[in-house]
Design a protein around this motif. Structure first.
Motif, short mmCIF file in Angstrom:
data_model
loop_
_atom_site.label_atom_id
_atom_site.label_comp_id
_atom_site.label_asym_id
_atom_site.label_seq_id
_atom_site.Cartn_x
_atom_site.Cartn_y
_atom_site.Cartn_z
N SER A 1 0.86 -1.19 0.00
CA SER A 1 0.00 0.00 0.00
C SER A 1 0.89 1.24 0.00
O SER A 1 2.09 1.16 0.29
N SER B 1 0.99 5.25 1.47
CA SER B 1 0.36 6.19 2.39
C SER B 1 1.10 7.52 2.35
O SER B 1 2.30 7.58 2.08
N ASP C 1 -2.41 8.09 13.20
CA ASP C 1 -3.52 7.43 12.50
C ASP C 1 -4.32 6.66 13.53
O ASP C 1 -3.92 5.59 13.98
N SER D 1 5.11 -1.08 9.67
CA SER D 1 4.60 0.08 8.93
C SER D 1 5.77 0.90 8.38
O SER D 1 6.93 0.64 8.70
#
Length: 445
Positions: free
Chosen positions: A172, A174, A199, A257
């Protein structure tokens, strides 16, 4: 007229100064915008490179895995073929041998029939015996087609659908990492790093903190992995720039992350060190760990800091990693000086906690008591300046005192708070420990 000119000159000077300040502020904002643009473009380039590298590696790995699987399946086909064809080839050889014998027998029989009467009897007799030996009524069995392997490949087209689904959800992009560094606080020889989630929809299971020396080059190294949102990074060289970054791992996930925006920080505070050369104590190479080494009665089993490196507003921490036999004079303390001609830290110009949890202020025991100090205990000292003026509270013990510190000593899950009265102001303080028996080991930071 001169007054008006003076006023105009004053207004002009003020306007010029305001314009200079305005220009300076605008230039700072331009610099900030330049840094922001550099961060966006630089991080975008890094993201593109990371995506290309990742998917190139995935494609190579997928090709390798598919090729390896194809080789395995082809080897299985080869093995089935070889195992199944071997008995058929043996049967074929047997039949071909029989055909050859039959051909020879036919030629011999036809020759016997064509020979003259003088040889016919012998030739026919020999032919008959040979025919009986061959057993012309015995035929080898040939397997039916349904009884021999029919090799086929079972191909499951659902793999493509699974791949399409997984690839569609893989990776993904971000615009912001889910966690960012919130605060850097310098500590003696270290840096307290605090971070927070930005977040709220991201459920973090663990955090991972890394740091490196210098702002360019060098490798980041892990310094903390856990659930806390702060960590004290020790063993940093004073006045050296260090970069810190943090990431998180979601609940039930294995991947980390993206990293937060790196934050630079420098500690100007020298690390806390024990004083070397004290009888009965062994120090680590960084002098922040001390161990009481022997039970030989020492003239003074007190170990002080190498210098008065504790300042008000900081937190001084002692962590006990090994414990020995206790004694009533054993203690951890913060003190104004490092007196070497005494045998106890329970003295004037010092606040301390003994290993049984008793708290002493200037040699007097308080009524409040903390948990006993033992293996795994963490003891903290926090101090702040309360008053720099003469104190008059009708307490004879306070006569002459004109400096007050608010002290908080914590041990376990409890703490005591009190005022420490001193005769004169101090900028920095020593710390110390006293252990009569061997086996005690503690870290200071």
């Amino acid at each position: 007229m001169s007054v008006e000119v003076d006023l105009l000159l004053q207004e002009a000077k003020e306007s010029i100064e305001a314009a200079q300040n305005y220009r300076s502020e605008l230039q700072q904002r331009l610099h900030g915008l330049s840094q922001a643009r550099t961060q966006v473009r630089g991080s975008s380039d890094q993201a593109r490179e990371a995506l290309r590298r990742h998917f190139t590696e995935l494609q190579a790995a997928a090709r390798r895995l598919l090729s390896e699987r194809l080789d395995v399946l082809l080897a299985e086909v080869d093995a089935i073929e070889a195992q199944s064809v071997r008995p058929l080839e043996d049967c074929q050889s047997l039949i071909q041998h029989g055909v050859g014998q039959a051909d020879d027998l036919l030629r011999e029989g036809e020759a016997a029939l064509r020979c003259g009467l003088g040889e016919k009897e012998d030739k026919l007799g020999s032919f008959t015996k040979k025919a009986m030996h061959i057993q012309l009524d015995s035929l080898p069995e040939v397997p039916a087609l349904v009884d021999v392997p029919y090799v086929s490949a079972q191909l499951d087209d659902s793999l493509l659908g699974v791949l399409r689904e997984q690839v569609g959800r893989h990776a993904s992009v971000s615009s912001h990492p889910p966690v960012q560094i919130q605060e850097l606080q310098e500590r003696p020889g270290g840096m307290l790093v605090r971070w927070c989630k930005v977040d709220e929809d991201f459920a973090a299971a663990d955090y991972r903190l890394q740091y490196r020396r210098g702002t360019t080059g060098g490798q980041y190294e892990d310094t903390y992995i856990g659930r806390d949102c702060e960590f004290l990074v020790l063993h940093l060289d004073p006045h050296a720039e260090h970069l810190f970054r943090v990431c998180a791992r979601g609940e039930g996930r294995t991947e980390w992350s993206p990293w937060s925006v790196p934050q630079g920080g420098t500690t100007t505070l020298a690390p806390h060190e024990w004083c070397p050369g004290t009888d009965g104590y062994i120090l680590s190479s960084r002098r922040n760990i001390a161990m009481r080494s022997d039970s030989t009665p020492s003239r003074c089993p007190i170990l002080y800091s190498n210098a008065p490196t504790y300042f008000c507003g900081q937190t001084l921490t002692f962590k006990i990693s090994a414990a020995g036999q206790t004694h009533r004079h054993d203690a951890l303390c913060v003190c104004v000086d490092s007196q070497s001609d005494i045998h106890s830290l329970q003295r004037d110009q010092a606040v301390c906690i003994s290993t049984n949890g008793a708290v002493f202020v200037n040699g007097k025991e308080m009524t409040n008591q903390l948990p006993a100090v033992s293996l795994g205990s963490t003891v903290t000292f926090d101090m702040e300046v309360v008053s720099l003026f003469p104190v008059n509270n009708n307490n004879l013990n306070d006569v002459g005192a004109n400096f007050k510190l608010r002290v908080t000593i914590g041990s376990g899950n409890r703490e005591v708070v009190f005022d420490w009265l001193l005769e004169q102001a101090v900028d920095c303080l020593y710390f110390g420990c006293c252990f009569t028996h061997p086996g005690w080991k503690l870290l200071v930071f």
